[in-house]
Design a protein around this motif. Structure first.
Motif, PDB file in Angstrom:
ATOM      1  N   GLY A   5      25.569  -3.492  -9.742  1.00 20.19           N
ATOM      2  CA  GLY A   5      26.996  -3.715  -9.565  1.00 20.19           C
ATOM      3  C   GLY A   5      27.522  -4.932 -10.295  1.00 20.19           C
ATOM      4  O   GLY A   5      28.618  -4.903 -10.870  1.00 20.19           O
ATOM      5  N   VAL A   6      26.760  -6.029 -10.298  1.00 21.58           N
ATOM      6  CA  VAL A   6      27.240  -7.247 -10.946  1.00 21.58           C
ATOM      7  C   VAL A   6      27.441  -7.026 -12.441  1.00 21.58           C
ATOM      8  O   VAL A   6      28.380  -7.548 -13.053  1.00 21.58           O
ATOM      9  CB  VAL A   6      26.276  -8.428 -10.667  1.00 21.58           C
ATOM     10  CG1 VAL A   6      24.921  -8.193 -11.311  1.00 21.58           C
ATOM     11  CG2 VAL A   6      26.880  -9.739 -11.161  1.00 21.58           C
ATOM     12  N   GLU A  71      34.159   1.753 -12.284  1.00 21.91           N
ATOM     13  CA  GLU A  71      34.967   1.498 -11.096  1.00 21.91           C
ATOM     14  C   GLU A  71      34.692   2.538 -10.020  1.00 21.91           C
ATOM     15  O   GLU A  71      34.620   2.222  -8.827  1.00 21.91           O
ATOM     16  CB  GLU A  71      36.455   1.473 -11.461  1.00 21.91           C
ATOM     17  CG  GLU A  71      37.314   0.858 -10.376  1.00 21.91           C
ATOM     18  CD  GLU A  71      38.663   0.401 -10.896  1.00 21.91           C
ATOM     19  OE1 GLU A  71      39.601   0.342 -10.076  1.00 21.91           O
ATOM     20  OE2 GLU A  71      38.784   0.108 -12.102  1.00 21.91           O
ATOM     21  N   ARG A  72      34.493   3.801 -10.442  1.00 17.59           N
ATOM     22  CA  ARG A  72      34.171   4.850  -9.465  1.00 17.59           C
ATOM     23  C   ARG A  72      32.794   4.624  -8.861  1.00 17.59           C
ATOM     24  O   ARG A  72      32.572   4.874  -7.676  1.00 17.59           O
ATOM     25  CB  ARG A  72      34.255   6.219 -10.134  1.00 17.59           C
ATOM     26  CG  ARG A  72      35.666   6.653 -10.468  1.00 17.59           C
ATOM     27  CD  ARG A  72      35.755   8.171 -10.668  1.00 17.59           C
ATOM     28  NE  ARG A  72      34.977   8.613 -11.827  1.00 17.59           N
ATOM     29  CZ  ARG A  72      35.436   8.641 -13.063  1.00 17.59           C
ATOM     30  NH1 ARG A  72      36.666   8.211 -13.323  1.00 17.59           N
ATOM     31  NH2 ARG A  72      34.690   9.083 -14.057  1.00 17.59           N
ATOM     32  N   GLY A 160      43.747  -3.117  -8.593  1.00 19.21           N
ATOM     33  CA  GLY A 160      43.564  -1.977  -7.713  1.00 19.21           C
ATOM     34  C   GLY A 160      42.278  -2.003  -6.922  1.00 19.21           C
ATOM     35  O   GLY A 160      42.164  -1.344  -5.885  1.00 19.21           O
ATOM     36  N   ALA A 161      41.290  -2.778  -7.373  1.00 22.99           N
ATOM     37  CA  ALA A 161      39.996  -2.812  -6.693  1.00 22.99           C
ATOM     38  C   ALA A 161      39.981  -3.756  -5.504  1.00 22.99           C
ATOM     39  O   ALA A 161      39.064  -3.716  -4.688  1.00 22.99           O
ATOM     40  CB  ALA A 161      38.902  -3.206  -7.677  1.00 22.99           C
ATOM     41  N   VAL A 162      40.976  -4.656  -5.411  1.00 19.93           N
ATOM     42  CA  VAL A 162      41.016  -5.653  -4.339  1.00 19.93           C
ATOM     43  C   VAL A 162      42.401  -5.650  -3.696  1.00 19.93           C
ATOM     44  O   VAL A 162      43.415  -5.598  -4.386  1.00 19.93           O
ATOM     45  CB  VAL A 162      40.699  -7.065  -4.875  1.00 19.93           C
ATOM     46  CG1 VAL A 162      40.793  -8.105  -3.768  1.00 19.93           C
ATOM     47  CG2 VAL A 162      39.307  -7.099  -5.505  1.00 19.93           C
ATOM     48  N   ALA A 279      37.774  -0.341  -1.078  1.00 17.86           N
ATOM     49  CA  ALA A 279      36.875   0.573  -0.363  1.00 17.86           C
ATOM     50  C   ALA A 279      36.278  -0.077   0.877  1.00 17.86           C
ATOM     51  O   ALA A 279      36.027   0.588   1.883  1.00 17.86           O
ATOM     52  CB  ALA A 279      35.765   1.048  -1.292  1.00 17.86           C
ATOM     53  N   ALA A 280      36.054  -1.394   0.828  1.00 20.50           N
ATOM     54  CA  ALA A 280      35.442  -2.089   1.966  1.00 20.50           C
ATOM     55  C   ALA A 280      36.348  -2.115   3.189  1.00 20.50           C
ATOM     56  O   ALA A 280      35.873  -2.344   4.304  1.00 20.50           O
ATOM     57  CB  ALA A 280      35.066  -3.517   1.567  1.00 20.50           C
TER      58      ALA A 280
END
Length: 349
Positions: A5-6, A71-72, A160-162, A279-280
């Protein structure tokens, strides 16, 4: 093929930033670390992912293909963790929380006590992060969620991810030395406060930029004599008669000695927020921690950020308006050119 992931996050940031240096700054890495992450991805995929074009980098066809899926992939990993938590039928797990100084001192203890009482299976490990980097810390995957501050006049970046979850909105007042001549409960216009010596963070910080923007909108330029980032230090300097500083109820809970709270006529606000991966948010443990943090942010602070307990501690409640004279703990505050709350505060130590 391993796709950590990193490394995927590094590739995604590189697609946005377009330079190794900018990507490193956004993620809190060194440019060398960014290069290493990309090189490791290239070894894993057996493909060239980026190429240099002058000082910038461009993604190859393979790089664009992987970025489209990265991203997915990261979202799917977060969704899998959330699904596993829900499947266990209990609220539990380990969370990494980023905090800044004021939040660690004031918000974190009651929040963790509340969380432990209601959901003892949730374990939280906290680490201090730069308040301006809360969003980046979550985006980079170094923490699961992070406490931060968002200012209408200097908003945090959005991605969009956060997501930014608002816990509380606080209104700013002005902290002045408790012995200041003319310092009372009447609201003060920012234009009048332009004659004061100010204690503020650097202009490049979100906080420093937000306050300067609010002052300029009101028609004044704050005369910043002392550039200080730490809230407790800046309030101690106010108490010593070295100038004035913006103040909210949360900030006042760090220190109130020698300070008078003067309301501002204009509405200048900040939002206490939690940055969390989109997502989290579905994880029961994350929802439980956010609820505990919100309860901690709301407890003991009045509707405009200064509650009765902190008012009394600062000597600003009804019947406690101080008169002029020496400032406790240091220099004398004098009036220059006019009387009343707009008198210039300047240390004569």
């Amino acid at each position: 093929m391993e796709l950590p992931g990193v490394q995927l996050r590094t590739l995604l940031e590189l697609t946005r930033s377009r330079t190794m240096t900018a990507a490193a700054a956004a993620l809190g890495y060194t440019p060398g670390a960014v290069s290493q992450h990309i090189a490791a991805l290239e070894r894993s995929t057996g493909s060239e992912l980026v190429r240099r074009v002058g000082r910038r980098v461009e993604l190859t066809d393979a790089g664009r293909t992987l970025a489209e899926h990265a991203e997915r992939i990261l979202g799917a990993q977060a969704e899998a963790v959330a699904a596993l938590e829900r499947a266990r039928g209990e609220v539990g797990g380990h969370l990494r929380l980023g905090v800044f100084g004021t939040a660690a001192a004031v918000l974190l203890p009651p929040a963790l006590r509340r969380l432990a009482a209601r959901h003892p299976a949730v374990r939280v490990a906290s680490r201090e992060v730069d308040v301006d980097q809360a969003y980046v810390e979550v985006l980079a995957g170094r923490v699961d969620l992070a406490l931060g501050l968002d200012y209408p006049d200097a908003p945090l970046a959005r991605d969009g991810a956060v997501e930014l979850v608002r816990l509380r909105t606080e209104r700013f007042s002005l902290a002045v030395p408790a012995g200041a001549a003319g310092a009372g409960r009447a609201p003060l216009a920012l234009a009048e406060a332009g004659a004061y010596d100010w204690i503020l963070p650097a202009a490049g910080s979100y906080y420093g930029r937000a306050i300067r923007t609010a002052c300029r909108r009101a028609g004044c330029e704050p005369r910043v004599v002392h550039e200080v980032t730490d809230t407790a230090t800046s309030l101690a300097m106010v108490g010593a008669g070295l100038g004035v500083a913006p103040l909210t109820g949360l900030m006042l809970r760090l220190r109130s000695e020698g300070i008078t709270v003067v309301p501002l006529r204009e509405t200048v606000e900040r939002h206490i927020v939690v940055a969390v991966g989109t997502a989290a948010r579905a994880r029961p443990s994350v929802a439980a921690l956010i609820a505990a943090l919100r309860a901690g942010a709301e407890s003991g602070v009045g509707p405009e950020g200064v509650g009765p307990e902190t008012e009394r501690a600062a000597g600003t409640g009804p019947g406690t308006v101080p008169g002029g004279g020496p400032v406790p703990g240091g220099g004398n505050v004098t009036r220059r050119g006019q009387h009343g709350p707009a008198a210039v505060l300047r240390s004569q130590a």
